[in-house]
Structures are given as C-alpha cells and as structure tokens.
Scaffold this active site. Sequence first.
Site, mmCIF file in Angstrom:
data_model
loop_
_atom_site.group_PDB
_atom_site.id
_atom_site.type_symbol
_atom_site.label_atom_id
_atom_site.label_comp_id
_atom_site.label_asym_id
_atom_site.label_seq_id
_atom_site.Cartn_x
_atom_site.Cartn_y
_atom_site.Cartn_z
ATOM 1 N N GLY A 41 0.807 -1.210 0.000
ATOM 2 C CA GLY A 41 0.000 0.000 0.000
ATOM 3 C C GLY A 41 0.839 1.259 0.000
ATOM 4 O O GLY A 41 2.022 1.246 0.340
ATOM 5 N N SER A 60 -9.865 -5.312 0.559
ATOM 6 C CA SER A 60 -9.923 -5.291 2.022
ATOM 7 C C SER A 60 -10.242 -3.885 2.510
ATOM 8 O O SER A 60 -10.110 -2.908 1.787
ATOM 9 C CB SER A 60 -8.590 -5.747 2.599
ATOM 10 O OG SER A 60 -7.553 -4.938 2.090
ATOM 11 N N ALA A 65 -9.266 -0.943 5.429
ATOM 12 C CA ALA A 65 -8.030 -0.525 6.080
ATOM 13 C C ALA A 65 -7.827 -1.320 7.358
ATOM 14 O O ALA A 65 -8.780 -1.574 8.095
ATOM 15 C CB ALA A 65 -8.106 0.959 6.413
ATOM 16 N N ILE A 66 -6.596 -1.749 7.619
ATOM 17 C CA ILE A 66 -6.277 -2.311 8.934
ATOM 18 C C ILE A 66 -5.536 -1.238 9.724
ATOM 19 O O ILE A 66 -5.956 -0.832 10.787
ATOM 20 C CB ILE A 66 -5.442 -3.596 8.810
ATOM 21 C CG1 ILE A 66 -6.189 -4.632 7.963
ATOM 22 C CG2 ILE A 66 -5.167 -4.172 10.201
ATOM 23 C CD1 ILE A 66 -5.417 -5.909 7.730
ATOM 24 N N THR A 67 -4.436 -0.756 9.154
ATOM 25 C CA THR A 67 -3.706 0.309 9.856
ATOM 26 C C THR A 67 -3.610 1.581 9.009
ATOM 27 O O THR A 67 -3.063 2.565 9.464
ATOM 28 C CB THR A 67 -2.265 -0.147 10.187
ATOM 29 O OG1 THR A 67 -1.626 -0.529 8.966
ATOM 30 C CG2 THR A 67 -2.271 -1.323 11.140
ATOM 31 N N SER A 68 -4.139 1.563 7.801
ATOM 32 C CA SER A 68 -4.009 2.720 6.910
ATOM 33 C C SER A 68 -5.258 3.598 6.976
ATOM 34 O O SER A 68 -6.253 3.217 7.574
ATOM 35 C CB SER A 68 -3.795 2.225 5.474
ATOM 36 O OG SER A 68 -4.985 1.655 4.971
ATOM 37 N N ASP A 95 7.492 -9.815 8.352
ATOM 38 C CA ASP A 95 6.860 -10.705 7.396
ATOM 39 C C ASP A 95 7.884 -11.162 6.393
ATOM 40 O O ASP A 95 8.377 -10.417 5.575
ATOM 41 C CB ASP A 95 5.595 -10.163 6.740
ATOM 42 C CG ASP A 95 5.772 -8.795 6.145
ATOM 43 O OD1 ASP A 95 6.872 -8.266 6.212
ATOM 44 O OD2 ASP A 95 4.789 -8.276 5.595
ATOM 45 N N LYS A 149 6.513 0.011 2.025
ATOM 46 C CA LYS A 149 6.765 -1.280 2.669
ATOM 47 C C LYS A 149 8.053 -1.897 2.136
ATOM 48 O O LYS A 149 8.873 -2.399 2.890
ATOM 49 C CB LYS A 149 5.596 -2.226 2.411
ATOM 50 C CG LYS A 149 5.762 -3.580 3.087
ATOM 51 C CD LYS A 149 4.620 -4.509 2.705
ATOM 52 C CE LYS A 149 4.693 -5.814 3.466
ATOM 53 N NZ LYS A 149 4.243 -5.667 4.852
#
Lengths: 509, 509
Positions: B189, B215, B217-220, B277, B309
């Site tokens: 991302g 998806s 957002a999880i942390t964005s 990861d 990333k």
Amino acid sequence: MTQHSGNGNDFGGRNIHVMRARRLGIDTQHEAFIFMRKDCHVCRAEGFAAHARVEVRHGADVIDATLYQVTSDLLHHNEVGFSEAAWRRLALTDGDEVTVSHPPIVESLSIMRGKVYGRRFDDASLQAIMTDVVAGRYSDIHLAAFVTACSARELDLDETVALTRAMVGVGETMTWPSAKVLDKHCIGGLPGNRTTPIVVAIAAACGLTIPKTSSRAITSPAGTADTMETMAPVMLDRDAIRRVVEREGGCVVWGGAVRLSPADDILIRVERALDLDSGGQLAASVLSKKIAAGSSHVVLDLPVGPTAKVRTRMAAKVLARNLIAVAETFGLVARIVYTDGTQPVGRGIGPALEARDVLAVLQNSAAAPADLRDRAIALAGEVLELGGIAGGAGRAAEVLRDGRAWRKFQRICEAQGGMRTPPVSQHRRDIHARHGGTVRGIDNRRIARVAKLAGAPEDKAAGIELHVRLGTRVERGQPLYTIHAEAAGELDYSLAYAAANPDILVIED
Amino acid sequence: MTQHSGNGNDFGGRNIHVMRARRLGIDTQHEAFIFMRKDCHVCRAEGFAAHARVEVRHGADVIDATLYQVTSDLLHHNEVGFSEAAWRRLALTDGDEVTVSHPPIVESLSIMRGKVYGRRFDDASLQAIMTDVVAGRYSDIHLAAFVTACSARELDLDETVALTRAMVGVGETMTWPSAKVLDKHCIGGLPGNRTTPIVVAIAAACGLTIPKTSSRAITSPAGTADTMETMAPVMLDRDAIRRVVEREGGCVVWGGAVRLSPADDILIRVERALDLDSGGQLAASVLSKKIAAGSSHVVLDLPVGPTAKVRTRMAAKVLARNLIAVAETFGLVARIVYTDGTQPVGRGIGPALEARDVLAVLQNSAAAPADLRDRAIALAGEVLELGGIAGGAGRAAEVLRDGRAWRKFQRICEAQGGMRTPPVSQHRRDIHARHGGTVRGIDNRRIARVAKLAGAPEDKAAGIELHVRLGTRVERGQPLYTIHAEAAGELDYSLAYAAANPDILVIED
C-alpha cells in the site's frame, strides 16, 4: 530504551484527552490491559483499534498497555477501565485523571527482530530488551517472538551469559557478609519433591549460610513457598530476610517480595504457554535468580524421567554443561545432581501434605517417606561439600538423625514469624486398584492434575497422598492414593477425573 | 487436528459445571476472551489461572478461548463474560448455558515447535496448523511463535507453496466460468494509491473478467473497500458478487463476506504487531487470497521507496521472484510492476477524498491527478496484456479517454446496489509552508497518520488533500495540504500533530 518518535505523543505539550480511571478488577497476571469505549473521543481521535498498544499516564507514572474496546455500557465515554496489573503499576484510585496516547516506539524490538534474522545478541542489546520487558513494554506477542527467536537461533554461551547478566541487572540483588553463600534449586520440579526445607535445615545446622528464596506454584500443585507457608510465614521483605539469615544462617522464604530477576517471571509464563525453553533461556532463568540472590555455590537437582521436564540423561548432560559454564562466568560454583524423575517423591502432593512429609523426615518419624529423606540427605551432602564441610551425605544424615536439623528448622520458622501446624483436609476419598498387579508407571503430570483439581495449591490442605510407589505389589481394591479436599465440590471433581483416568497409575501383572 | 488428552475434559460424560453466558461487549478483534470470577467454582475446581486457555461449549458449538479472571463484582459467580469475537462464534444470547473446561491439546503446536528447532514444514503439517489457526485454537502467543519461526527459519519455495495451499484450503474459494480471470493487487500500500476502481473499470470495459475483492483498512487511512464504499455498496455476498460479475465483467467489493483465506486475516495482524513478514509469508498471504478468489492472472503493483513497505529495488526483486515462482505452481500467472513508492499518489488520502480522485480520473476531469491516472493506465495496460488484449497501456488510455471506462464503472456501481456520491467533510483547515523552497521529501507513514487522526477511515469524508508533490516549488505561507474532518475535535487533534511534525514534508532551498 525508547524514544518519542513523533508518532502521536508529540502534540507540542498539549494534553487534550484527560480520562477517568476505573478499576474493573480483572486479573490478567502481569499483562497491563486497559478498556475504553470504542466510540469515545480518544479512540476516535487517536484512531485506536482494538488490541492497540497504548501509553497510559497517571501523574508522573507511565505504562504501556494493550487496549481493548468496549461496545457496551460497561464504561462511560470518559472512563478508562484497568486490569489489576495496570491498576497497581499506576498506583491508581477510582476517578484519577489519566491520559492515553500512542506509545513511543520500543527500540529494542528492532534488536529482537535482528535476532530473528540471525544476528547475535550482545550485552547491550539484551540489556535493552530486558529493560523494556521489565518495564512492561513488550506485549505477549513480542515476548513470544523473543522466546521463539531464542529457540530458533539458539543462544551460544556468550549470549546466555549476556542474557543472565541482563536479567540480573534489571532486578534487585542481595548481598551477604559470608564468603560462601549456599543455595539449591530443583529444575523442572517433580510432584512432592520438597527437599528444600530439609536441606536448608541441615546446611544451616552445620553453620552454613543458605538464604533460600523460593517460588510459589505457577502450574504445579505446590511450590516450595506454598509448602513452607503451611509451617511458617514466608512473605518477608529484604530486611526481615536478612535478620532471619543473620540469626539462623538460613531461611525458606518467598522470593517474590524482593524482585530477584523479575524478567524471569515474565518470560517463564510465555515459555510455558509455548512449551519452548531453550538451554540458554533455561540457564539464564535459573542462574539469574541465584546470582541476584547473592549465592556463591549452588546445588542443582535435575530429575530425569519420561514425565519429568528433562526426559533423557543425554538432554540432562547437555543442560548441565551449559549451566556449569554460565555459572562459572559469574563466579558461581554449580554442582548438578541427576536424580530419579520417574515418579513423585514422598507421599504428599499439595502444600500441607508435602509439609507433613517434610516434618516427618525432620522429626525422624518412623513413618517418614524414605525416598524424600534419602534425596534430601544426598542433596544436603552436596551442599555441605560445596560449603567446605567434610563428610557430605554421611554428615547430613547424622545432623538429621541427631535432631539438630529439626531444632534448626524450628528456629528458622520462629525467626520467620512463628511455627505453624499444617492444616488438615475436611474431605477425603480413597482411589482403589481396579485389579491386582505391580505398579509399573506413575504419570507425574496427571497425578499433579488430580491434586490441583482437589484444590491445591490455593487450598493448602488439598492434594493427594500416595500409598504406592513404582514396584509396589497391590491387590484388587487396595487403596492407591487418597484425595484430600477442602470442599465437597472439589473432591467430586477430582474424583471424577481420577475415575476417568485409571491409567495415571499403570498396574501390570 | 486435536484430540482429547484426558487432561480435563474427560470426566466420564459428567457435565458438572454449567454456567450462564453474559455479553460484555468487549472488542478484542479476532481473539476469543472469556471472563470468570476468580473465586467461582469452576476456576477453583479446574485450577484455572488467569490467562489459561480454556474450551467453551454452548450446545454443539465449541471454541478455545483465553480466560481472564475477575476479582470484582463485574460478574456473578455463575456467569461467564464473553468478548464479542467469542460471543459471535458461539452464537450466544444472554443467559445461555455454557460449560468451561480444559481444552484438548492442540497437536499442531508440536509441529510448530519442530519448525522452531529447524524441521521443515510439509503439506500436511501446514494444513494442520492453518486448520487450528482458523478454528481459533492458537492464542496470540502461539501465532507470534509461528510467525517468528517462519522468519527465523525462512520458508523455502516448497514450504511457501504448502503454506499458500493450506491457507487457500481452510477458507472458501470462488470459481468463474471464463478461462481468464484477471486480478490486481498492490503490495504494502501507498497512501492515495487507489488505482483499483479505475483498473477494474478499464479491464471490464474491454470485456475482461475481473472480480476484485478488496480489504478494508487495517492500519491505513483507507482500504480499497472503504474508498469504493463511498461510491457504491461493497458488502455483497457470494451470489450477489457473482451476479455483478456475470452482468458487468467486474466488481470492486469487500472480500470479508466470502472468507477467502481467513487465516491470512488472523496472521497479518500478528505480523504487523511484530513488524515481521518473511518473503514466504508475504507471498502466501497475497497469493492465497488471489487463488481463493479464482484468479488466473494477476498484476502486482509493488511500490518501492524509503517510506514504503518495500524500501529497495533489490528487496523488491527478491520478493518478485518468490511471488512469481509460487504463483506458477498454482497455475496463476503473476506480473510484477515496480512503481514509485516515494510519495503518496493523487491528492486525497482518506475514503471519500480518494474516491474524488478516482472519479476525476474516470470522468477525464481537467483537475484529475495525473499521477493516479498514469499509474492506473500503466497497471490496466498490464492487465489487458495478461488478458490477451493487444495494445496494453495505449488501449487502456483510449478506453479511459473515450468514456467507456467511466460508463462501465457507473454500471458496476449500479449492479453493486446503486451509485453514491462520496460525502464532503464538515471541517477543513490548511497547513501552510513555514518557509519557501522545494518539496524534497514526503513521509508516507506520518502523512497517513495525520489522515487517521482526522478520522479516516471511520469518518469517510475525513483525511487529507495534498496540494504539493516532490519537486513542487513553494512560497512561505503557501498551503501544503488541507486536513478534512467530520468533527471539530478530530480536526484539532490532527492539526496539533501536524503542527508538531512540520518535517512530514521536507522543504529545502
């Protein structure tokens, strides 16, 4: 070990999110949890998701915590709910003002990641990690990664020494005037293996200094501190411990009041959950406590058996070499005694039942369990030899037989606050042999489980009393063991488990 | 994957500890937590300590959970409090009867430990682990150990393939009638990099099948699903997705409703907490979703930049090789496109602000951000080529320019439930240059943080609007970006952070 990263704490000194503390009375062991409404101003503004790591401030006190979010009316919008560990560490009272923000970056996590990828730890890196661990900056996820990394990338001797040093360094230490300070420790534990009070009594009766700090049970039916507590107070502070040892040469107290190697208490819980403990971590765990306690000579009892922690003689030898080498670096003389770990020791399993065995041995009672006495004498013999007293086990047996050990033990109990009589259980029930034969196996883990189901160690009098040992010939219907409980419910529960698990004791023709 | 070990569940069928369920409304994300009084009968009898893993049964449903203990009157003695995840998975209503006992041993944990000590995974072992992960039998501690082990003992190609297969296997899969099923994905991302709706519109307009599951957002500050949701409904079930794709050739929907590779959703949270990861896990994570979605050809957008990333071209190439090799094994054709990851894409960061950029590009507006358009055309060109349509980027540009992409996008939105107009923020404030110069750096992570503090992605209209790019020449006092918020509080908070972090944009002479 941390630095503000400009990632949320840095609002030019403005403190725009004051909340009120509320005690929820939730026990999470050492983990600091806080709870906030998902729709509260702070969660929305900070963009906190459930499970976020947060920094919580109360006056000058600050901790890192894991945030969980509440979607019900359990909390008001301006309230922060606290777990007991978080509540204690911030010394809160209900309604206190607290602020919650993004935590500073935990710098040592990048060192931990380096280890995952194969870099070695040095003194400074382990010092940094242990400092953050003890400060509560590692979540369980981080702790698990550290423990796993130390197993996947096995610590070498230098790293093990560095870890031991770091673990000692982040806690308190004790020092003693005498040149030789003796200690003993059993690695992994074995149900009923309560030699410590006897060994301490013998060694102190022979004039040695042996200030023994013990732990409470974590997953077992009794720790030495739990058993000792049925005979004397064990929750002594530093000064009280010092006074007892000055007067009597020895003590058997709970170590928790003196914060010796507190990182160990945090790591060990995760190691158990993962069933991972590398040789390096085990050595650092055991030895950091001994070094912090100011010991100069330690006898390590290493039970080996199929249902003990160390299952083979070969594994025991590798472990022993590692322990001795690390201990040497710190000037600590370690002697390893391999012992039989195939079955429980003595008759009792559970605090008061084990205390009864200990007292029987100390009092030279005819009914005293011979295996407990023999093990205690063997270990005490090693302690005496390490302490420079000739005669070893023979001398230990003599001091036990002539009552000097028993008198010393009574004096130690008095010095710790007064001798007590272990409590006796309210409810008992025998478990009988379903058929005749010879006892060929005893499962240490499941027999311990029966004792725990009966209420040990919380109920001091609860536990089990074994009537047979490996090799005992039994008839059908003969009692194998007696379950002791304080409440009928626990007794039933324990009985149901015992009935459903008749193979805890293997009886063959 | 589990078996009853005789360690607590086995009481000869007796069910002696019925408790009542109580919903506490605590959001713990996927983790199942339960709460019981420390002094309740079950905790005492079972010997549960805080933090124990327990098995909870409600009728035929059973889950593993982590137990926390309550020492206050938050709960009655016969009550079990549930976190939301546990509540949902057991389909409870208040007052339902539940039982709590020791869980069966999770057999796959020993496989996981084997990996820690250097054994390789095979198909069966990863299948077993993923089955237990998806069933919720791994606590966070176990998940962290798994993730760490996969980084310390890097997965080889066979293991990565096995992990991918296992992750696909434990979830649902979709299949499509057409021979070629296109897909695109951005790895890691980049703020504002919302090319997906444009690429899907172009590809579908050219007759390709491109059923895109995205998806949130999880942390964005925004996921593609969040952005798309400001233009059309995205929470479609399998049948609805199928109908949209049958009719229009493409869709942009939230993937959460179809449980594609649910293990990924569980693991990714722990990977982020650890900032670990490995290449193998990343490949399995990305590709398991694509394979489960039934894709045959995928274009992978790989932004490279110092605050992206993937930070270096070399790291990108290693990752790309791995992705292509694993994809090949599954007959999935993957094409990697390295893109500029040095700064955000487009003007908007936040769901509605990004949607506005997307619409401007689709509508050929003069104000459309050129970088977003160019990236979308380049990626769509790759998709077209993979789909066997000649002309690549040129063709994509044509379809965009002549309005076919825009018409297709409108039809897709209608098919998904009706086109919407993205909301507009209530509060705005400009951040100005403190001195003149040229923009030399933009911190992707901290600019995303400003957008989140302003309320994105929960507040759809919140976020930031960038007025400059790398290389833009600015005068002192010129607006650099505008913060959009739905509430004055969030605006203030975001402003305070922006003011305290003027170096998010680096301006040099």
